[in-house]
Every structure is written in structure tokens, then in C-alpha cells.
Design an enzyme around this catalytic site. Sequence first.
Site, PDB file in Angstrom:
ATOM      1  N   LYS A   1      73.440  24.220  28.991  1.00 22.93           N
ATOM      2  CA  LYS A   1      72.729  24.436  27.734  1.00 22.93           C
ATOM      3  C   LYS A   1      71.235  24.207  27.942  1.00 22.93           C
ATOM      4  O   LYS A   1      70.806  23.702  28.988  1.00 22.93           O
ATOM      5  CB  LYS A   1      73.261  23.487  26.659  1.00 22.93           C
TER       6      LYS A   1
ATOM      7  N   TYR B   1      38.195  18.775  25.792  1.00 24.06           N
ATOM      8  CA  TYR B   1      38.106  18.783  24.336  1.00 24.06           C
ATOM      9  C   TYR B   1      37.840  17.390  23.777  1.00 24.06           C
ATOM     10  O   TYR B   1      38.354  16.387  24.283  1.00 24.06           O
ATOM     11  CB  TYR B   1      39.412  19.316  23.728  1.00 24.06           C
TER      12      TYR B   1
END
Length: 821
Positions: free
Chosen positions: A491, A716
Amino acid sequence: MKIEFSSLPTILNGEICQLQKDYTIENIFIDSRNAVSNIKNLFIAIKGERHDGHNFIADLYSNGIRNFIIDEEIKVDKYPEANFFKTENSINALQALAGYKRKNFKGNLIGITGSNGKTIVKEWLAKLIESVYSVYRSPRSYNSQVGVPLSLWHLNHYQDYAIIEAGISKMGEMEKLEAIIKPKIGIYTNLGTAHDEGFPSLEEKAHQKAQLFKDSSTIIFCKDFPEISNALHSLPKLEEKEFIGWSFEDNTSNYFVETEGRNNGTAIRIPFEEQFHIFQVPFQDYASLENITHCLLLLLHEGLPIKVIQNTLNDIKSLNMRLETKKGKNSTYLVDDSYNNDLVGLDTALQFFSQQKQFQKRILILSDLLETGLSSEVLYQQLADRIALEKLNLVVGIGSEIRMLEKFYTSDLKLFPNTASFLEYEKENSFQESLILIKGARKFNFESIVQRLEQKIHGTVLEIDLNKITHNLNFYRARLKPGVKTMVMVKAFAYGSSSHEIANWLEFQNVDYLAVAYADEGVILRQHGIQLPIMVMNPDPRSFELLHQYNLEPELYSETIFKDYASYTRNHKSLLKVHLKLDTGMHRLGFEAHEIEQLQLLLRHNPQLKVASIFSHLAASDEAMHNGFSAQQAMSFKKLAESLVDFLGYKPILHLLNSPGISRFPDYQFDMVRLGIGLYGVDPTGIYSGQLQSVSTLKTVISQVKHIKKGETIGYARRGVANEDMKTATISIGYADGFNRKFSQGIGKVLINGILAPVIGNVCMDMTMVEVTNIDCKAGDEVIVFGEGPNISDMASAIDTIPYEILTNISERVKRVFYTE
């Protein structure tokens, strides 16, 4: 050297119990999945821990195999056209057959052992020697009790040198390998911790490995490992041996090796026969310098010209010793195996190629086969016979000699004089929805073909080592009681590793079940040819049609979902398999104890549903402090499951344990276990962490290196501040790739040229800046985000999460490369 089936009693212990027609044996196989359909091939049936080769004889016979070695009674008259040889032990017979081949080999045989570096030393040596002599080397990592004899089978009279590697994991194994390899020259690479559990001490392990060189005349080793030196000097007939014991550390040694770092690599100064030789090699890390020193000393010992050695060294770094599967353009996949271009290497690559069942269209791109020792007529007749068995849609031949293939190969074939002409053709005739095997001699520059056909994604790559997946799978299997099945969880994109490629490999490894979270994931597996039974853990009424269409088996965990599925299936004539989830304490999904009576009523009214398994989930098997609660869950599950079995009147599969549960609770294995993150080398309990192998390596590259002045800021919000003059590297990975923003401000570290570099400033969407003030690096250098080190568990701890999250967060835009060695 030819071996007739009728001659086996003169070579092996045993007897012929049926001889219908005598054949000259061309090739031998021990794995029915790799057996090539040819009446002259021999299958040796071996009983293993999980599979018995005798069980596959009927299928092999129907596919055209006519020669068999067996070590148990079977009804040979069921196979009227086959030959059978009965022996006491098939592995011993395989080794004896290989020993016979070795005894008749007249070339120089080089044996290699050690804890690490065996395969790379073998491949480098072959590359360096083949510029002067004909060389055979064992395929990939064929160094085990069965791998070595399979390697020796391919020895031939035209080979000047053979290079065979040998690996052992427990006491007594090397004696058997030494008896069939009998190396004239030996290389003992190094000594590490691998397989420590199989030996009482490091000294004893060194001694056991040294037995390979019992009768060798020349042995090359590094004296910086005293256990190796002591073990070798305890061998018999010391007076008949030449020891070339070199050192990086002892300047009094006769073979004191000095190194000096240079811009593009390292200069190595080696003394040999009263002369000093200086070689330029294209790497600087210790392991590579150690490996290449072994090679250089052997070449000097064998008298290869210095200029020839240096010229070949210039190409050595680019050798890729892995068979890689990469995503290509136009829904294609590429199997890149261009480093080894001989018949044996081709056969190994074709075996891997044939295992990829998920593709209907298959294409082989192949160059001239060089330096085989065979005439062109014989060589390309053999090649045509071999590739004809693969039922390929197209074969592309590149080179002048491969044109001979046209004489023998009658299926679709396109020929080109050189790589450039093929690339020109490909511009107007691109391949679509195919699996493409690319295999060519280095002079044909097939790297340009790979680059043209490969899907263009940015430089961040997740590499998945299929051999390590096999190791981890077998590690857990070895801890299971007889008859216990294995379900593997694929999964969440197979924990970030790409589900259908992993599922295909697991199907080849004969796991019993797969599990996915949602129906869509199961549909993708079916569309890629996966045939294993698949459990869907979170079915939704909107997906019921897909479940039926693709033969997927839903988990039913509540009265509501049971009734919905029962209503959908009520008019189906065939039985449909379902899995019942019981809640024993996780309190996520599942029927609780007070709901069992209602569940039984639902089952009684829906005979169209057949219960394939009953299972539950441990809530806290990761942590020892909750062992008592886990035991309560196990007892509760046992009680509830047994009441359902009694009601049903038949026995579904019972399963409870996940990866940490397998490690911690061997008594609760029931009929099947569910292997999840353990397959990928992570043991949440820590019990077996040192024995599992890290499957995935996340890599990126440096985009730019900058010099930052004191007081300037980086990134940033100016979160990164240079407290002094520093150097930074911008790397091509960000949070959109799965590199969590929590790794900002020095919390995250990556590995550049062997040194950890901390993140400076904030992680950006597509890029991250790291400090490299004390690291010699440049744009284009490789960056390890995680792998052997830093590993996934370390990264998870740094941001207070779990390894599952690190793996499953890796974006699908990150290219996956699957490889096997």
C-alpha cells in the site's frame, strides 16, 4: 569441453535411472523460473527451505527440458522422453559437476573473497585485464554454495583468465568452495562485520575465509587488517606461497602504498619489484582506493603493460555493475545492463527480463558481442537460439558483426551499423508501452541510447535495491514456523517505492499474498500483470465493481460495509473471497467481540461469500512496554477467530502480526504474517536493525556552490545567517519531493563526498541549501539524502516522526530506479 548426460556416472556419485536419448549438456539451471527451454539443458532439482525443485519437474518437462538430476524418488516413467540421474545430494552434484569443469580449465583462475568489495574488484579486474587477454568473470554476485558452481560451469578453453568470487556466511562453507574453485591467485579484499552471527569470532571468520587460498601460489591482501594477515600465514605450505601484503599505514612494508588527492581523483604510488609505479585513479574514497590497489598489484604481478593499465583506469569509474530498471518515455521501462556484454551476462539479463511479467511488448537492443572466443557463425547461431526462446517483439542489432544474426534469427530484426544511426531512426520511430533491454559493449556508447529513451525527470532519484528486498524477505521468512504464509503490504505506493515494480519482484519471490489500502492500488497491480491474491484493506461501495472485475478481495470490518458488499454480490453465482477484520484493541477498524454474533448471522445469510482470512492488528507491537497489551490482543484474537472458524465449518487463514510483531512475538504467527516496513530494511523494534539491509537510497545532486560573506543571509525569510564566511551548496530537492520542511535550520543533514552537510535556512519547494564550508564539492556532485547513512530512522528521529512517514512522503515526481547486482 563437452559433457554428455551418459558420462555423469563418471563425474558424480549416483546412477542414471532413465536414459532415453543422450544429449550434450549446454547449460544448467537450479531455478525453474530461469530454466531456458532447450532439450540440451540440465535442471538440477534442489530441496530448499521454501521450495523443492522436484515439484517443478512436470512443468519443466512440458516446457521442453529433458535432462534432470534428482535426489529423491520420482516416477520417471511419467516423463518418457526425459533423462534422469539420481544422486544422494543435488547440491553436492552441482558442485562436483562444476569442479569437473574447473579441473579441465587451463587458464589462470583468480579467486576473490572478503567481507566487502568482492564484486567490484572482480568487475574492475575484468575490465582492466580484458584489454590484453580473454577474461571470464562470474555473473554479478554469484558467490554462494550454488552461485559459485553455476559460475564455474561457463569456463571455456579460450579464456586466458577466470575471476570467481566466493562468499560464506557460516563455518565450513569455504572448504566446499575451495575444493571446486582451486584459485591459482587469490585476493582477500577486507574484513568487516557482515555475517558475524555465523562465526564465533572475527579471527575465526578471517581464518574460514582464508581457506579459499589453501593451495594458491600468490595471495594479495591488505596488511592493515591483522586478522587477515594472521589467518593467511596460518595456511599450510607457506613456503610455496607468494604473499603480496600491502599497506596504507605501515611505511616499513615492502608494499607501502601512498596516495595523494588531486582535482579529479587520486594519484597512487605502488612499489613493485624494486620500481615505483604511479597511477591516476578517478576517485578519492577509501573503499575505492582499497579495491583498486588490490587490482593494480595483481596487474603488476601478471606483467600487464603500465600504459595499458593507465589507459583503462581512465574509464573505470563509469563502470556500472548493476542491472537497473528505469522509467522511459511513452509508457516504456528500460532495463539498463550495458556494462557486461558477453553470452553469460546476456543470459543473466534475459532471465531478469523474463521475470518482468507486467509487460506484453518486449524489445532487445544489443551490440556486437566482443571477445567471446567463438567464431561469428557459432556465436550468432547460439545468440539466435537463445533470444528466440524469449518471444521478443523486436530485436535491434547495432554493429558490423551482429549482422550475422540475420542469417539465423527469423523474427522481427532491425540492424544498424552504429549507435548514431539507430538514434537517428528512433527520432521518427519512438517505442511505445514496451519493456526494453539495453545491452551493449562500452565502445558503442549505449549510455546515449539510455539517455534518449529515459523519461526526463529532475536529478533526484530513489534507488531501490531488489537484492536487499530479497534479503529482508528471506530474513523474516527464516523466522517463521513451517507452513506460515507471508502477506506483503504494498500500500501507499509500496511505502514510497512504487508498487507494481515491487509487487512483480515479490511475485517472483513466491510470496503468498499482497495487500493494498484501496481498490485503485490493486487495479494498477492487476493492469501490470500481477497474479497474486490481493487484499484491499479499505474497500468503498463505489469500488465494488472494480473489486469484482480485477479479482480483488475486500477486507470487511463493519456491519455496514459487510451489508453493502453482500447486497452487491448477492446475485453472483461464484464464491467471492473476503477477509474479516476483528478489533482487539486498536480501535480503528474491525468487528468487536460483542458484534461477533451479528457477524455470524451475516455470514449465514450470505453463502456467496467465502472467508479467505480472519485477522486483527496489534496496536503497539513496536514497543516492549506494551508487550502485555499485545499478548491480551493475541489471546482475544485467538478466542474470537476460533469461534468464527467453528461457526464457518472450515478454516480460513488467521493472521495478526505486522513487521514489528514478527520480530517480537514468534508465538503469535498463526497461519500468516503481514510484512510491511520490515521489507524495506526498517525494524521499528530495533531487535534486528543490524541484520536488515536498507533497501532505498534517496539521491540528488548539487545545482550550484556559492561563497557567502559573513552577515549575509540565505533563503526565504532570511532564516539562514552566515555567522562567518561560508560556502553553501544548493541541492535539487525540496519539500515537493518529500524532503520535509521540518529539516530546515540545521535539523536535516545530507551526505556529500562522505561528509555530513547541515541544512542552512529553510527547505524550499524544489531546492534546499546546505553548508559545505569544509567539504570539497562542486556542481553536479552526488548528494545522499538517506541510505546506509544518514538512514531513514535517523531522519525520522530528527523531526520526531516515524520512518513510515519519511518513505511514504517521497513524491511520485522523484524518479525510481530499481536495480539488482
